[in-house]
Design a protein around this motif. Structure first.
Motif, PDB file in Angstrom:
ATOM      1  N   THR A  10      77.311  -0.905 115.703  1.00 33.08           N
ATOM      2  CA  THR A  10      78.508  -0.740 116.177  1.00 33.08           C
ATOM      3  C   THR A  10      79.698  -0.913 114.948  1.00 33.08           C
ATOM      4  O   THR A  10      80.839  -0.764 114.665  1.00 33.08           O
ATOM      5  CB  THR A  10      79.279  -1.880 117.186  1.00 33.08           C
ATOM      6  N   LEU A  30      70.266   3.794 117.815  1.00 31.90           N
ATOM      7  CA  LEU A  30      71.461   3.114 117.377  1.00 31.90           C
ATOM      8  C   LEU A  30      71.083   1.591 118.244  1.00 31.90           C
ATOM      9  O   LEU A  30      70.818   1.481 119.171  1.00 31.90           O
ATOM     10  CB  LEU A  30      72.602   3.595 118.220  1.00 31.90           C
ATOM     11  N   LEU A  38      78.279   1.796 122.246  1.00 36.32           N
ATOM     12  CA  LEU A  38      77.543   2.896 121.306  1.00 36.32           C
ATOM     13  C   LEU A  38      77.459   4.232 122.010  1.00 36.32           C
ATOM     14  O   LEU A  38      77.226   5.342 121.355  1.00 36.32           O
ATOM     15  CB  LEU A  38      76.065   2.359 121.240  1.00 36.32           C
ATOM     16  N   PHE A  55      70.202   4.738 122.379  1.00 37.69           N
ATOM     17  CA  PHE A  55      70.695   3.383 122.006  1.00 37.69           C
ATOM     18  C   PHE A  55      70.001   2.248 122.814  1.00 37.69           C
ATOM     19  O   PHE A  55      69.366   2.498 123.730  1.00 37.69           O
ATOM     20  CB  PHE A  55      72.205   3.210 122.536  1.00 37.69           C
TER      21      PHE A  55
END
Ligand SMILES: NC(=O)c1ccc[n+]([C@@H]2O[C@H](COP(=O)([O-])OP(=O)(O)OC[C@H]3O[C@@H](n4cnc5c(N)ncnc54)[C@H](OP(=O)(O)O)[C@@H]3O)[C@@H](O)[C@H]2O)c1
Length: 243
Positions: A10, A30, A38, A55
């Motif tokens: 983030t 991520l 995200l 993510f």
């Protein structure tokens, strides 16, 4: 297609790094403690760059969860970029050990906890790249960055050691010392424009360092010389300075 794992996704710098690697045809993983945040980045990357983007929940302070987190990645990343960090008010941190502890544990202990696991995996595979976003603040202890700087100093030393330990196993480690960057972390500060990078410049520098297997990089070239001067000020003089 290679895969990159971004820890602390983030962050403003991490967002730029994710886009840079996606634009260079990496699939992107991520990882952050707030996965809700995200989703827009994930969609943006998938649409814009036509790569896989997933993510994952990751909290740097949840040390005991780090092995399970890495094991849960069905595709293991070729490169892992450790971006998370916190910089809190140094004067308040002196009176509040919770704050001091959070800075040490996020910037150093949490990074070591997850990167030990990643490095061991890369060493067993005889391949892999680790990037750590450290700081010039770790190059010399100063009053204005007492705790943050000492945690980043430890992180930089750890990355040097990791590079040395796993070089023989074809594991490459990049230490990034960005200098000032315009992000959420520094939005309250008045930064000198010529010495301050945009997150996209950090991302470009990180990508080039990975491709060219650089060891330690500064994002804006002036920082190397600024820090050389700062490191060479004699201690009897330095201790009187308000920096
Ligand atoms: N900006 C600068 O001038 C500068 C200069 C040198 C180095 N750096 C380093 O660059 C890195 C990125 O910072 P930034 O400037 O992009 O600032 P940022 O946008 O504030 O990013 C900091 C990130 O760290 C994450 N984080 C904090 N604690 C965490 C935890 N326990 N678990 C997982 N993630 C956690 C935050 O996640 P949440 O969204 O969940 O809070 C946020 O994504 C940091 O390591 C920083 O020290 C920055």
């Amino acid at each position: 297609m290679p895969t990159v794992l971004i820890l602390g996704a983030t962050s403003d710098i991490a967002t730029a790094i994710a886009k840079k690697f996606a634009a260079s045809q990496y699939n992107v993983q991520l990882a952050a403690r707030s996965t809700e945040q995200l989703k827009p980045l994930q969609s943006d990357i998938q649409v814009r760059y036509n790569v896989e983007c997933t993510f994952h929940n990751f909290d740097a302070l949840a040390f005991a969860s780090h092995a399970a987190f890495f094991n849960s990645l069905t595709t293991k990343p070729d490169a892992t970029i450790c971006v998370f960090g916190v910089m809190e008010d140094e004067d308040k941190a002196l009176d509040d050990f919770e704050s001091t502890h959070r800075m040490i544990d996020t910037n150093y202990t949490g990074a070591v906890s997850i990167l030990n696991i990643v490095a061991k995996y890369y060493s067993s595979q005889k391949s892999g790249t680790i990037v750590g976003i450290s700081s010039v603040a770790g190059e010399r202890g100063r009053q204005s960055k007492l705790i943050y700087g000492s945690a980043k100093a430890a992180f930089s030393a750890y990355l040097d050691g990791l590079r040395n330990k796993f070089f023989k196993d074809n594991v490459h480690v990049v230490t990034v010392k960005p200098g000032f960057v315009y992000t959420k972390m520094t939005e309250e500060l008045k930064l000198p424009a010529p010495l301050t990078a945009q997150p996209a410049e950090v991302a470009d520098a990180v990508y080039t360092a990975v491709v060219k297997k650089k060891n330690t990089i500064y994002v804006k070239w002036m920082w190397k010389w600024i820090m050389l001067i700062i490191k060479n000020i004699p201690e009897f003089q330095f201790k009187k300075m308000n920096i």
